[in-house]
Scaffold this active site. Structure first.
Site: not given
Ligand SMILES: Nc1ncnc2c1ncn2[C@@H]1O[C@H](COP(=O)(O)O)[C@@H](OP(=O)(O)O)[C@H]1O
Ligand SMILES: [Mg+2]
Length: 360
Positions: A111, A180
């Site tokens: 990252d 991530t």
């Molecule tokens: N409730 C939440 N709070 C904070 N970030 C969230 C979240 N839900 C999803 N995200 C972020 O949105 C992205 C896609 O989520 P997911 O894979 O769960 O669908 C991921 O980004 P990052 O990996 O860039 O942090 C994740 O961290």
């Protein structure tokens, strides 16, 4: 005869006037060209608002076609870092804290290093635009990464002319490593790097890059794209792609809305889930008809996907159908519904009110 005995030759006067006109034309043509391209992008020549000429006078203008070229390059360069760190197996995994739902909010060297490349490439090329990025940018660890000013052929082919907008109307959103959580689990297919450019809060261009399959999708609203929608989608019993690590009550919401015949596909990454709705040649990419998310999410996770869907005639809104503005705060509260080649408003009407049903 002129006064003081000086004789003016009519030919000399004509040449002088023509030269004067030429200079005036040269001075004004650049100004007018800028004005006309602002019209095409919804700017407001003639006054008022951040998109007006006052904004252009302060920070100058930027060409969205150049911004697209740099965004693609940034996503690819960031992706190189993401791949390199993963292949080294030394991730330096840390927790940035917890999400509202109590999940670990992880960060790795992938990252951080991707963020550094992507941020400084865009910042060096476009010093006057606002850039919002998921990771902290260490000012003590600056890097000047020069752009060679070459616009790739595939972009030139799709977008024939420059598209100038006032620099002050632009907000860039960078996600240096989406999914991530899955990256730390070595689930490589879900990982993407993303760049989005919003103009006056509206998502206008998006880039989603998959570093492990070296696939890049880009699109510009009213510009062009290198990706398209599929030819058909199942609106009645859709396959719905949802979060595997921040799911909240999304499965219950999906099944309650579309019935038990509906297939739920848990997947990592917001970028991956938008690509699941499109015609993507990458073999590791699953396909879905809808993307639903119910928990809080950040704008760098969704802006690029929103821009690409919009450019291709699709939609990404909150679950109650509101457009998302990509300025100001980082996060959105109302969940997400993404669709393409479907009646999006009819889908919104079908969904339950999450506040009332307690499904948030
Ligand atoms: N409730 C939440 N709070 C904070 N970030 C969230 C979240 N839900 C999803 N995200 C972020 O949105 C992205 C896609 O989520 P997911 O894979 O769960 O669908 C991921 O980004 P990052 O990996 O860039 O942090 C994740 O961290
Ligand atoms: Mg993300």
């Amino acid at each position: 005869m002129a006064p003081m005995g000086i004789r003016l030759s009519p030919l000399g006067v004509a040449v002088f006037c023509l030269l004067g006109l030429g200079v005036l034309y040269h001075l004004y043509s650049g100004f007018l060209a800028g004005r006309f391209s602002l019209f095409g992008l919804g700017g407001e020549p003639g006054g008022g608002g951040a998109a007006g000429p006052a904004a252009a006078a302060d920070g100058g203008t930027v060409d969205l076609r150049e911004m697209l070229a740099v965004s693609v390059l940034a996503a690819v360069r960031g992706g190189d870092e993401v791949r390199r760190v993963r292949e080294s197996n030394v991730l330096h995994e840390k927790s940035k804290g917890k999400t509202r739902e109590g999940a670990e909010d992880k960060m790795t060297s992938g990252d951080v290093l991707s963020n550094r490349k992507m941020f400084y490439l865009l910042k060096t090329a476009f010093p006057n635009v606002q850039i919002n990025t998921e990771e902290h940018v260490d000012a003590a660890d600056q890097e000047v990464i020069l752009w060679d000013r070459k616009i790739p052929e595939d972009i030139l082919k799709e977008i024939a002319t420059p598209k100038e907008v006032p620099a002050e109307s632009v907000t860039v959103w960078i996600d240096p490593l989406d999914a991530t959580q899955e990256y730390t689990e070595d689930l490589r297919k879900y990982v993407t790097t993303m760049v989005c450019v919003a103009v006056n809060g509206k998502p206008v261009l998006g880039v989603i890059h998959k570093p492990f399959s070296e696939y890049t999708a880009w699109a510009m609203v009213d510009g062009g794209s290198n990706v398209k929608a599929r030819t058909s989608y199942n609106e009645k019993t859709p396959r719905i792609v949802v979060s595997r690590s921040h799911s909240g009550m999304v499965k219950q919401v999906a099944l309650q809305t579309f019935g038990n015949q509906t297939t739920i596909i848990p997947a990592g990454g917001a970028g991956y889930k938008v690509l699941a709705l499109l015609d993507v040649p990458d073999k590791s990419q699953e396909k879905a008809d809808l993307y639903i998310h119910v928990t809080y999410i950040k704008k760098w996770d969704i802006c690029a996907g929103n821009a690409i869907l919009k450019a291709l005639g699709g939609h990404m809104t909150t679950l109650s159908g509101e457009e998302i503005s990509y300025t100001g705060s980082d996060g959105i509260e109302g969940g997400l519904l993404a669709s393409i080649r479907m009646n999006h408003q009819a889908l919104v009407r079908k969904l339950p009110d999450l506040e009332k049903t307690g499904h948030k």
